[in-house]
Write a protein that holds these residues in place. Structure first.
Motif, short mmCIF file in Angstrom:
data_model
loop_
_atom_site.label_atom_id
_atom_site.label_comp_id
_atom_site.label_asym_id
_atom_site.label_seq_id
_atom_site.Cartn_x
_atom_site.Cartn_y
_atom_site.Cartn_z
N VAL A 192 0.85 -1.19 0.00
CA VAL A 192 0.00 0.00 0.00
C VAL A 192 0.89 1.23 0.00
N ALA A 193 0.69 2.09 -0.99
CA ALA A 193 1.45 3.34 -1.08
C ALA A 193 0.50 4.50 -0.80
N ALA A 194 0.78 5.25 0.26
CA ALA A 194 -0.05 6.40 0.62
C ALA A 194 0.45 7.62 -0.15
N VAL A 195 -0.46 8.31 -0.84
CA VAL A 195 -0.08 9.48 -1.63
C VAL A 195 -0.95 10.67 -1.24
N ASP A 196 -0.40 11.87 -1.42
CA ASP A 196 -1.19 13.09 -1.23
C ASP A 196 -0.93 14.09 -2.35
N GLY A 197 -0.20 13.64 -3.39
CA GLY A 197 0.10 14.50 -4.52
C GLY A 197 1.41 15.26 -4.38
N SER A 198 2.03 15.26 -3.19
CA SER A 198 3.29 15.97 -3.00
C SER A 198 4.43 15.19 -3.64
N GLU A 199 5.54 15.90 -3.90
CA GLU A 199 6.71 15.24 -4.47
C GLU A 199 7.24 14.16 -3.52
N HIS A 200 7.10 14.40 -2.22
CA HIS A 200 7.57 13.42 -1.24
C HIS A 200 6.78 12.12 -1.34
N LEU A 255 5.15 11.07 -4.01
CA LEU A 255 5.44 10.44 -5.30
C LEU A 255 6.78 9.71 -5.25
N ARG A 256 7.71 10.24 -4.48
CA ARG A 256 9.00 9.55 -4.28
C ARG A 256 8.77 8.23 -3.55
#
Length: 318
Positions: free
Chosen positions: A18-26, A28-29
Motif C-alpha cells: 500500500v502506497a499512501a499518496v497526497d500529490g506531494s513530491e515526497h 510520489l517519491r
C-alpha cells in the motif's frame, strides 16, 4: 530442505504493498519506491489517498441534499497518470479514502505486505509527516510501515542489489521476531547481505568520572569505557548469535553480517544507513500510550536515516 523464500512468496503473493499518496513530491517519491519494491516482491500495489477534509465535507453536504456524493479525486487521478506513464510490472488499483489519515491508512493496510509513506506531506516542513501523524501511523500500522526519506537525505532509492544491504537494528531481548524475519526475507528477496547491528551502551570507567576535564576544553573529552567492557561486548555477541541462529538456519542463502558495537544506537544506525538500502527496526509490544510503542531509537532513525526505514510490528498487533 524447503526453500523459505519460495514458500513465503507463494503464501503472500496476493497481499499488496500500500502506497499512501497526497500529490506531494515526497509522496510520489515514496510511491516510486513502493512500485519498485512490489515488483521485486511480485506483489500488487494499492495506491491510497485520504481525501481532504474539505472534499469529505463537500461530499457529505451533497449527500445530505439528496445528490450524488461521488466527487472526483483529482489527486488520485493525477497519480494514476504518473503510474501509468511508468508502466508497472504488477497490478495496481486505487483507493480514495475518507476519515482521519491515522485511521484510514491503517484500515486499508490491514493484511498488506507494507504501508509506504513519504517523510513529509504537502507543505514540506509546515506539515512534516513525522510529527504526531507519523508517530501515530508508526504505532498503529497493522503491517510494516516504510517511511521513504525526502530527496535531501538520499541520492538513490533503487530496490535491487545495487542499492546496498538491509540493516537490522537488533536488541536481542526486545526486537520482535517479526522484525528479524522481515529483515531476512527482504534481504533474501533482493539478493543482498543483511547486517544485524546490536549497540551496547557501556558504562564509563569510574576512575574517569572523578577526573575534571581540561579547563582549555569547552566540553569534556570522551570517557574511557569500564574495565569489563570487553566482557560485556563478548556477552552481547553471544546473545546476538543465539537470537539470530534460528533465522539464519531458515534463510541459509542470506549473507549475514553480525555487528556489535558500543555507543549510541540511534547515532550508529543513522551513520550505517548511509550505505544501506533499508533499515529495519521493531516496534514495542505494548504501551498504554500508543505513540510510545515507537521507541526512541525508531523515532530517531525515522527522522534522520538516509535510507528508507521499516518499522515492523509484533504479531500481537499485526
Amino acid at each position: 530442505m524447503n526453500d523459505p523464500t519460495h514458500e513465503l512468496t507463494h503464501k503472500t503473493a496476493d497481499r499488496p504493498v500500500v502506497a499512501a499518496v497526497d500529490g506531494s513530491e515526497h509522496s510520489l517519491r515514496a510511491l516510486s519506491w513502493a512500485l519498485g519494491t512490489a515488483e521485486v516482491m511480485d506483489a500488487p500495489v494499492v495506491v491510497a489517498h485520504v481525501r481532504s477534509e474539505a472534499l469529505q465535507l463537500g461530499a457529505a453536504r451533497i449527500a445530505s441534499l439528496g445528490g450524488d456524493p461521488e466527487l472526483p479525486d483529482t489527486v488520485l487521478n493525477a497519480v494514476r497518470t504518473v503510474v501509468e506513464d511508468r508502466g508497472p510490472a504488477v497490478p495496481v488499483r486505487y483507493e480514495s479514502l475518507d476519515g482521519a489519515v491515522t485511521e484510514a491508512l491503517p484500515a486499508v493496510a490491514r493484511g498488506a505486505r507494507l504501508l509506504v509513506t513519504g517523510s513529509r506531506g504537502r507543505g514540506g516542513f509546515a506539515s512534516l509527516l513525522l510529527g504526531s501523524t507519523g508517530r501515530s501511523l508508526a504505532a498503529r500500522s497493522p503491517c510494516p510501515l516504510v517511511v521513504v526519506p525526502h530527496e535531501a537525505r538520499t541520492a538513490s532509492l533503487d530496490s535491487g542489489p545495487k542499492a546496498g544491504r538491509v540493516l537490522l537494528g537488533l536488541h536481542p531481548e526486545e526486537t520482535p521476531d517479526e522484525a528479524v524475519d522481515f529483515a531476512f526475507e527482504t534481504a533474501g528477496q533482493r539478493g543482498v547481505p543483511l547486517e544485524a547491528m546490536t549497540v551496547l551502551r557501556l558504562p564509563p570507567n569510574p576512575a574517569a568520572l572523578a577526573a575534571a576535564p581540561s579547563p582549555a576544553l569547552q566540553v569534556p573529552p570522551p570517557l574511557p569505557l569500564a574495565d569489563d567492557a570487553e566482557d560485556l561486548l563478548a556477552e552481547a555477541r553471544r546473545e546476538q548469535e543465539t537470537r539470530l541462529r534460528p533465522f539464519a538456519e531458515r534463510w541459509p542463502s542470506v549473507e549475514l553480517v553480525r555487528t556489535v558495537e558500543p555507543g549510541d544506537a540511534a547515532g550508529l544506525l543513522v551513520d550505517a544507513s548511509e550505505e544501506a538500502a533499508l533499515l529495519v527496526v521493531g516496534r514495542h509490544h505494548r504501551h498504554r500510550i500508543a505513540e510510545l510503542l515507537v521507541g526512541s531509537v525508531a523515532h530517531a532513525v525515522l527522522h534522520h536515516a538516509t535510507c528508507p526505514v521499516a518499522v515492523v510490528p509484533p504479531a500481537a498487533t499485526a
